[in-house]
Motif scaffolding. Structure first.
Motif, PDB file in Angstrom:
ATOM      1  N   THR A 124       9.066   8.136   3.759  1.00 50.70           N
ATOM      2  CA  THR A 124       8.666   8.988   4.881  1.00 50.70           C
ATOM      3  C   THR A 124       7.240   8.698   5.324  1.00 50.70           C
ATOM      4  OG1 THR A 124      10.154  10.727   4.112  1.00 50.70           O
ATOM      5  CG2 THR A 124       8.375  11.375   5.629  1.00 50.70           C
ATOM      6  N   GLN A 125       6.330   8.513   4.373  1.00 47.35           N
ATOM      7  CA  GLN A 125       4.924   8.322   4.723  1.00 47.35           C
ATOM      8  C   GLN A 125       4.678   7.004   5.466  1.00 47.35           C
ATOM      9  OE1 GLN A 125       6.129   9.335   1.920  1.00 47.35           O
ATOM     10  NE2 GLN A 125       4.926  10.998   0.986  1.00 47.35           N
ATOM     11  N   ALA A 126       5.578   6.029   5.334  1.00 46.80           N
ATOM     12  CA  ALA A 126       5.399   4.725   5.989  1.00 46.80           C
ATOM     13  C   ALA A 126       6.086   4.642   7.344  1.00 46.80           C
ATOM     14  CB  ALA A 126       5.925   3.614   5.082  1.00 46.80           C
ATOM     15  N   GLN A 127       6.666   5.761   7.791  1.00 45.01           N
ATOM     16  CA  GLN A 127       7.393   5.751   9.048  1.00 45.01           C
ATOM     17  C   GLN A 127       6.440   5.815  10.243  1.00 45.01           C
ATOM     18  OE1 GLN A 127      10.796   5.404   9.200  1.00 45.01           O
ATOM     19  NE2 GLN A 127      10.652   5.205   6.956  1.00 45.01           N
ATOM     20  N   LEU A 128       6.674   4.941  11.217  1.00 45.18           N
ATOM     21  CA  LEU A 128       5.945   5.010  12.472  1.00 45.18           C
ATOM     22  C   LEU A 128       6.623   6.025  13.386  1.00 45.18           C
ATOM     23  CD1 LEU A 128       5.232   1.219  13.215  1.00 45.18           C
ATOM     24  CD2 LEU A 128       4.021   2.809  11.703  1.00 45.18           C
ATOM     25  N   THR A 129       5.928   6.427  14.430  1.00 47.20           N
ATOM     26  CA  THR A 129       6.427   7.432  15.357  1.00 47.20           C
ATOM     27  C   THR A 129       6.703   6.800  16.713  1.00 47.20           C
ATOM     28  OG1 THR A 129       5.129   9.139  14.258  1.00 47.20           O
ATOM     29  CG2 THR A 129       5.912   9.625  16.481  1.00 47.20           C
ATOM     30  N   ALA A 130       7.847   7.120  17.282  1.00 45.85           N
ATOM     31  CA  ALA A 130       8.174   6.628  18.621  1.00 45.85           C
ATOM     32  C   ALA A 130       7.230   7.255  19.636  1.00 45.85           C
ATOM     33  CB  ALA A 130       9.625   6.954  18.972  1.00 45.85           C
TER      34      ALA A 130
ATOM     35  N   PHE B 283       0.810  -1.224   0.000  1.00 48.98           N
ATOM     36  CA  PHE B 283       0.000   0.000   0.000  1.00 48.98           C
ATOM     37  C   PHE B 283       0.840   1.270   0.000  1.00 48.98           C
ATOM     38  CE2 PHE B 283       0.393  -1.699   4.333  1.00 48.98           C
ATOM     39  CZ  PHE B 283       1.135  -0.673   4.929  1.00 48.98           C
ATOM     40  N   ASN B 284       2.168   1.137  -0.027  1.00 51.26           N
ATOM     41  CA  ASN B 284       3.028   2.317   0.112  1.00 51.26           C
ATOM     42  C   ASN B 284       2.776   3.370  -0.974  1.00 51.26           C
ATOM     43  OD1 ASN B 284       6.004   0.616   1.431  1.00 51.26           O
ATOM     44  ND2 ASN B 284       4.089   1.173   2.405  1.00 51.26           N
ATOM     45  N   SER B 285       2.619   2.917  -2.221  1.00 46.52           N
ATOM     46  CA  SER B 285       2.429   3.894  -3.290  1.00 46.52           C
ATOM     47  C   SER B 285       1.115   4.657  -3.117  1.00 46.52           C
ATOM     48  CB  SER B 285       2.483   3.195  -4.647  1.00 46.52           C
ATOM     49  OG  SER B 285       1.496   2.179  -4.731  1.00 46.52           O
ATOM     50  N   GLU B 286       0.110   3.988  -2.522  1.00 42.04           N
ATOM     51  CA  GLU B 286      -1.188   4.661  -2.324  1.00 42.04           C
ATOM     52  C   GLU B 286      -1.130   5.737  -1.241  1.00 42.04           C
ATOM     53  OE1 GLU B 286      -2.693   0.687  -4.048  1.00 42.04           O
ATOM     54  OE2 GLU B 286      -1.022   1.364  -2.806  1.00 42.04           O
ATOM     55  N   ILE B 287      -0.126   5.666  -0.350  1.00 45.64           N
ATOM     56  CA  ILE B 287      -0.036   6.693   0.704  1.00 45.64           C
ATOM     57  C   ILE B 287       1.023   7.747   0.378  1.00 45.64           C
ATOM     58  CG2 ILE B 287      -0.899   5.125   2.485  1.00 45.64           C
ATOM     59  CD1 ILE B 287       1.984   4.838   3.489  1.00 45.64           C
ATOM     60  N   GLY B 288       1.555   7.707  -0.866  1.00 45.00           N
ATOM     61  CA  GLY B 288       2.449   8.769  -1.304  1.00 45.00           C
ATOM     62  C   GLY B 288       3.895   8.382  -1.457  1.00 45.00           C
ATOM     63  N   CYS B 289       4.239   7.130  -1.233  1.00 38.34           N
ATOM     64  CA  CYS B 289       5.619   6.688  -1.419  1.00 38.34           C
ATOM     65  C   CYS B 289       5.925   6.571  -2.908  1.00 38.34           C
ATOM     66  CB  CYS B 289       5.857   5.338  -0.733  1.00 38.34           C
ATOM     67  SG  CYS B 289       5.605   5.351   1.041  1.00 38.34           S
ATOM     68  N   ALA B 290       7.200   6.563  -3.227  1.00 39.08           N
ATOM     69  CA  ALA B 290       7.608   6.454  -4.627  1.00 39.08           C
ATOM     70  C   ALA B 290       7.275   5.087  -5.204  1.00 39.08           C
ATOM     71  CB  ALA B 290       9.110   6.719  -4.735  1.00 39.08           C
ATOM     72  N   GLY B 291       7.127   4.086  -4.356  1.00 41.19           N
ATOM     73  CA  GLY B 291       6.776   2.744  -4.800  1.00 41.19           C
ATOM     74  C   GLY B 291       6.403   1.902  -3.596  1.00 41.19           C
ATOM     75  N   ASP B 292       6.062   0.647  -3.853  1.00 40.69           N
ATOM     76  CA  ASP B 292       5.743  -0.260  -2.762  1.00 40.69           C
ATOM     77  C   ASP B 292       7.011  -0.890  -2.195  1.00 40.69           C
ATOM     78  OD1 ASP B 292       3.026   0.211  -2.994  1.00 40.69           O
ATOM     79  OD2 ASP B 292       2.706  -1.450  -4.407  1.00 40.69           O
ATOM     80  N   TRP B 293       6.866  -1.398  -0.987  1.00 40.94           N
ATOM     81  CA  TRP B 293       7.959  -2.093  -0.296  1.00 40.94           C
ATOM     82  C   TRP B 293       9.219  -1.215  -0.191  1.00 40.94           C
ATOM     83  CZ3 TRP B 293       6.296  -6.086   2.297  1.00 40.94           C
ATOM     84  CH2 TRP B 293       5.224  -6.826   1.810  1.00 40.94           C
TER      85      TRP B 293
END
Length: 858
Positions: A68-74, A53-63
Motif C-alpha cells: 500500500t505504501q508504494a502505491q502511486l495515485t492517479a 526502499f519498500n521496507s523503510e516506508i512501511g512495507c512488509a518487505g522490499d520489491w
C-alpha cells in the motif's frame, strides 16, 4: 536486474510443434519459432514503485508490488499520469514501476518493458522524492534522476488543466525517456492562435526558464496555424532552452519553408542564422538587410521581402562578413555560392506528369543501383553522344549493342521495379566521380545536365523521372545528408550544422540533433518528392542520424504523400568511428522503432554471411562454408525480430532486427568495395563465367532474389561487369574517383555473359510471380514459413496463403556444397521451376550443388 526471490521473471513459452519434433528426430536443426511478448495496453488499475526502499516506508518487505505504501495515485489533472511523493532514507536504492499490484507488467529504465532496475541515490539526511509514471510512454521517473519538466503557459486550460500557467498540471509534461538530457512533448490539442509558454521545473515556478534559457527570460511566443497542428516542445536540460516547433500544413507557399520564395511581385528571402543578426541578401545589384522573423516550425530565421519580379535571377546571402550559400537553394550558379530565384511550382516535364508505376507493397520491389554517368557513358550503350552520361541518356529508348538491348530497355527486359541513382544533386567533385561530396542538396548536378538555363535543368531532371515512370520503373535517390563536401559549405552560416564529434569519416558530419538541421533535411526530402516526383531515398551513412529524426522524416513524408508508397532505406552504420550517442542512432537494434515510417536498412550481416568480407578473399556461405548456416536461415527469412516489438534492441548489431520484411535490404554487391564478380575472381575462384565462378555469382544473386525482404543489386552484376583493369584489384576496391575505364558499364559484357543475364531475368520474374517469396509481415514469416538446416543446406517451405499457413506451395533450397541433394517435399505434385541455370520445368526432388533451387506445387 535485482534477483530477490519475491520478484518473478515471466516468460512465455512456445509449444513445440509436431513439425519441430519431426525435424529434431531427423537430426536437423530448425530455426527457432518466433514469439511475441504481451504487454498491457489498457489503463492500469494500480501503479506502484516496488524497490529496495519498500521496507523503510512501511512495507512488509522490499520489491513488493502490492504494498500500500508504494502505491502511486492517479492524477486528476487530465494527464492520465500517476504520482506520489515518498520520504526516503539516504543511500543507494533501486526500483521499477509495476502495474496492477503484480509483476506481470513492469517497466524499468528508459521506459523499457521488463527493463533494468532504476538506480536512485538519495542524499545524506534523506529526502522527499516524487515518483511519476506515464501510462502512454510507460516512463517512470523520480525528481532526483530527472527533472519534472512541464510546459506552463497560456494554453493549458485548453488541454484540460484547471487553469493556465499551471506548473503542476502534467497534461503538458515533457519526458526524457531515452536519458539523453533532452525532454520532449508533442500535442495536437492546442487550438489555432498565438500562445506563450515557459519551462517549469519540479511542478512549481521556483525554477523556470524563458527565452534563451534564462531564469528571468521573457515568455516564449509561438503560433499554432490551425487546430489539429502538431506542436513539438523540446527542453535542453544543459542549456535550459525550451524550443517550440509547430508543424505546418502541407503547403508549398511562402509561409512553409526557407530559401528564395518567388511570387511575380516580390521574392521572400529567408535563412537560418542562430549566431549572427547581421544578415543580408544581394539581388539585382542591391543589398537588402534581413530582419528576424517568426516563422512557424523554425527558429532564428531572418527574412527580407524584395519587391519586383526576380524570376531566374541570381542572389547572394551574406552572414556577418561572409558570403554564404543558401542551404535551401533550388538552383545555383555553378562554381559559386549564389542561388537562383526559381518558380518551381510553374515547371513541369514536357507533356505533363505521367502516372507513377503502381506497387502493392514494398516487398514487391527489385532495386537496381546505377550511376547516371556510368550507365551510358560508354559508346557501347548506344545512347546518342550528347546524352551519354546525362540524365536524358538514362531514359533514351531503342538502344542496342550487338543486337542486345541496352539502357532503359535493358532494365525493362531485366524486370527491375526501381532504379537507385548514385548522388545526383549538386556535388563538389568533377566527373568521373560518384558524387558523395554534397554542395547543394536541392539542386540537380549540372555535370549530368545538357542545359544551362535554370528552368531547363529542372525540367530535364523531371523529364528523366517521368520517362522512367512511363516505362514502369520507379526512381530512388541516393542522398548524402550525413556530411558535406567540406565544412566551408555551411560553416560560415553557423557551426551548428556540424557535429562536434566526427562521425562520417570525412571531417564534416552533419548534426541532425539540432532541430533546424533536422528540419532542413526533412524539407529537402519533401522538396524532391514534391517537385521531381521522386519515389524514395537511399541514405548514405544513415547511422550518423538519430533514429527519432529519421522516424519523423519518414512519417512526415508518408503523411504528406500517402499515395506514393515511398521506398526509404539506408546504411545503419557511421563512418567507421565510435559514436558516443550510438544508442540514439540508426543501427540494426533501432530499426524496429522505424517500422511505422516504413524505413529499412542494408543488411550487411546477411551480405557478409553470404559472400564474406567486401574486400577480402574469404567467400563465406557461397564458398561452401557450413559454419554460418543459422545466419543464412535468418537472412532467408528476412532477418525477423525474435520477438515482435517496436522498441530498441539491447544489442545495436543484432542481426535479427526486422519488424517487417520490408525493413531488410538484401544484397551482396553495391557501388562500394568489390562488386560480386570481382569479389569472386579476387578470391581465386576459377572456371570463368561458364564455370564455377559464374555459377557462384548466380548462387549469390539467387539467394538475394529469393530471400524475404527487398532485393538489391548493382549495375552490371547481371552480366558479370568487372571494375578490374589490368589486374588492378586495389582500384576496384574503392573506385569512387576512378575513370570510365574502371566504372563505366561495358555493354559488350551483356552479350558475352548472356547466360548470367538470363538467370537474373528468370529469378526476378519468378519472384514477381511467386507471392511466397514476397511475404509482407513478420506474422506471415512466422506462420507461413518453415526453415530447416541440414548440414550446409538450408531449406524453406513457404505458404503464399495467410488462410492456409501450413499448406506450403513453394520450397526454396540453398545448397553451397559441390553435390546435389534430395529434398523431402511436402505431399502433393511439385515442379522444379528454378535451378542453377535459371527457369526450368521439370519433375524430381534434387537440388544441385552451388545453386538455389525452387520447387512449386502444381
Amino acid at each position: 536486474m535485482h534477483g530477490t526471490p519475491a520478484r518473478r521473471t515471466w516468460r512465455h513459452r512456445a509449444r513445440t510443434s509436431s513439425a519441430v519434433l519431426a525435424a529434431i528426430a531427423m537430426g536437423l536443426a530448425i530455426v527457432p519459432t518466433l514469439s511475441t511478448t504481451a504487454r498491457a495496453e489498457t489503463s492500469p488499475t494500480a501503479v506502484s514503485v516496488p524497490g529496495t526502499f519498500n521496507s523503510e516506508i512501511g512495507c512488509a518487505g522490499d520489491w513488493v508490488p502490492s504494498c500500500t505504501q508504494a502505491q502511486l495515485t492517479a492524477r486528476t489533472d487530465g494527464s492520465g499520469a500517476w504520482s506520489k511523493t515518498l520520504s526516503l532514507p539516504a543511500g543507494s536504492h533501486a526500483y521499477k514501476a509495476a502495474l496492477n499490484n503484480n509483476w506481470a507488467d513492469n517497466y524499468g529504465a528508459n521506459a523499457q518493458y521488463y527493463g533494468s532496475d532504476i538506480s536512485l541515490q538519495v542524499p545524506v539526511g534523506g529526502k522527499n522524492v516524487t515518483f511519476v509514471y506515464d501510462p502512454v510512454t510507460h516512463w517512470v521517473t523520480d525528481d532526483i534522476n530527472h527533472k519534472i519538466v512541464t510546459a506552463g503557459g497560456s494554453f493549458q486550460s485548453e488541454l484540460g488543466c484547471a487553469a493556465d500557467w499551471a506548473p503542476d498540471c502534467l497534461t503538458s509534461w515533457l519526458k526524457d525517456t531515452n536519458g539523453d538530457g533532452t525532454y520532449t512533448w508533442s500535442t495536437t490539442a492546442i487550438p489555432a492562435g498565438i500562445w506563450t509558454v515557459k519551462a517549469a521545473i519540479g511542478q512549481s515556478w521556483n525554477e523556470s526558464y524563458g527565452q534563451g534559457g534564462s531564469p528571468t527570460g521573457a515568455d516564449i511566443s509561438f503560433t499554432v496555424p490551425r487546430s489539429g497542428s502538431t506542436v513539438d516542445f523540446r527542453y535542453d536540460s544543459t542549456t535550459h532552452v525550451l524550443t517550440v516547433q509547430t508543424e505546418q500544413p502541407p503547403d508549398p507557399g511562402v509561409a512553409a519553408t526557407l530559401g528564395a520564395l518567388y511570387t511575380p511581385t516580390g521574392t521572400t528571402f529567408r535563412i537560418w542564422s542562430p549566431d549572427n543578426s547581421q544578415v543580408s541578401v544581394t539581388v539585382g545589384g542591391t543589398t537588402h538587410a534581413l530582419q528576424r522573423a517568426d516563422i512557424n516550425g523554425y527558429t532564428d530565421v531572418y527574412q527580407a521581402v524584395v519587391p519586383g519580379n526576380w524570376k531566374n535571377q541570381p542572389y547572394q546571402f551574406r552572414v556577418g562578413n561572409n558570403t554564404v550559400r543558401d542551404p535551401y537553394a533550388r538552383m545555383v550558379k555553378p562554381g559559386s555560392t549564389e542561388g537562383i530565384v526559381m518558380d518551381v511550382a510553374a515547371i513541369q516535364p514536357n507533356g505533363g506528369w505521367a502516372p507513377r508505376p503502381s506497387i502493392t507493397k514494398r516487398e514487391d520491389a527489385v532495386i537496381y543501383e546505377m550511376s547516371v554517368r556510368n550507365f551510358t557513358i560508354d559508346a557501347s550503350s548506344g545512347v546518342d553522344g550528347a546524352k551519354r552520361g546525362k540524365f536524358a541518356g538514362l531514359t533514351q529508348t531503342g538502344t542496342t549493342h550487338n543486337g542486345a538491348k541496352t539502357g532503359i530497355d535493358h532494365l525493362k527486359e531485366l524486370g527491375v521495379t526501381h532504379v537507385q541513382l548514385l548522388p545526383s544533386f549538386d556535388f563538389n567533385s568533377t566527373v568521373p566521380n560518384w558524387g558523395y561530396d554534397p554542395l547543394n542538396y536541392n539542386v540537380p548536378e549540372e555535370q549530368f545536365s545538357r542545359f544551362n538555363a535554370p528552368e531547363d535543368r529542372v525540367r530535364e531532371f523531371q523529364g528523366m523521372v517521368n520517362e522512367f515512370h512511363k516505362n514502369g520503373i520507379r526512381v530512388i535517390m541516393d542522398v548524402v545528408y550525413n556530411h558535406t563536401a567540406s565544412k566551408d559549405v555551411f560553416q560560415n552560416i553557423t557551426g551548428k550544422y556540424y557535429h562536434q564529434t566526427e562521425l562520417s569519416g570525412t571531417g564534416n558530419s552533419i548534426d541532425d540533433g539540432n532541430p533546424m538541421v533536422s528540419r532542413m533535411i526533412r524539407d529537402s526530402l519533401e522538396y524532391w518528392v514534391d517537385t521531381y516526383n521522386i519515389d524514395g531515398f537511399r541514405f548514405d551513412l544513415l547511422g550518423v542520424h538519430q533514429y527519432g529524426n529519421v522516424d519523423q522524416w519518414a512519417k512526415h513524408l508518408n503523411a504528406v504523400f500517402p499515395d506514393r508508397t515511398l521506398q526509404i532505406h539506408g546504411e545503419p552504420w557511421s563512418g567507421g568511428v565510435d559514436d558516443p550517442q550510438q544508442a540514439q542512432k540508426v543501427r540494426y537494434g533501432t530499426t524496429p522503432v522505424l517500422a511505422g515510417g516504413h524505413v529499412g536498412v542494408f543488411n550487411g550481416a546477411y551480405r557478409d554471411t553470404v559472400k564474406g568480407g567486401t574486400r577480402d578473399r574469404f567467400l563465406g556461405y557461397m564458398g561452401g562454408s557450413s559454419s554460418n548456416t543459422s545466419a543464412i536461415a535468418l537472412g532467408m527469412r528476412g532477418s525477423p525480430l525474435a520477438t515482435k516489438n517496436t522498441s530498441p534492441l539491447s544489442n545495436p548489431w543484432d542481426p535479427a532486427f526486422a519488424y517487417d520484411p520490408e525493413q531488410t535490404i538484401n544484397y551482396v554487391s553495391a557501388h562500394d568495395d568489390l562488386n560480386i564478380w570481382d569479389k569472386i575472381t579476387y578470391s581465386g575462384v576459377t572456371g570463368g563465367p561458364t564455370g564455377r565462378a559464374g555459377q557462384m555469382n548466380r548462387f549469390a544473386a539467387g539467394m538475394v532474389l529469393t530471400s524475404q525482404g527487398i532485393p538489391f543489386f548493382h549495375e552490371g552484376d547481371e552480366f558479370l561487369h568487372s571494375k578490374v583493369v589490368g589486374g588492378d584489384y586495389e582500384a576496384a576496391k574503392n573506385s569512387y574517383e576512378s575513370g570510365d575505364a574502371v566504372n563505366a558499364v561495358q555493354w559488350g559484357e551483356k552479350t558475352a555473359n548472356n547466360a548470367t543475364f538470363r538467370y537474373y531475368k528468370d529469378v526476378i520474374a519468378l519472384r514477381k510471380n511467386t507471392p511466397a517469396l514476397r511475404l509482407g509481415t513478420w506474422d506471415a514469416v512466422k506462420a507461413q514459413m518453415a526453415t530447416i538446416v541440414n548440414g550446409s543446406v538450408v531449406t524453406s517451405a513457404i505458404s503464399s496463403r495467410a488462410d492456409a499457413p501450413t499448406s506450403h506451395d513453394t520450397v526454396v533450397v540453398y545448397n553451397p556444397t559441390n553435390s546435389s541433394v534430395n529434398v523431402a517435399l511436402p505431399a502433393g505434385t511439385w515442379k522444379k521451376v528454378l535451378d542453377t541455370n535459371g527457369t526450368t520445368d521439370s519433375t524430381g526432388n534434387t537440388a544441385d550443388g552451388l545453386a538455389v533451387t525452387v520447387f512449386k506445387k502444381s
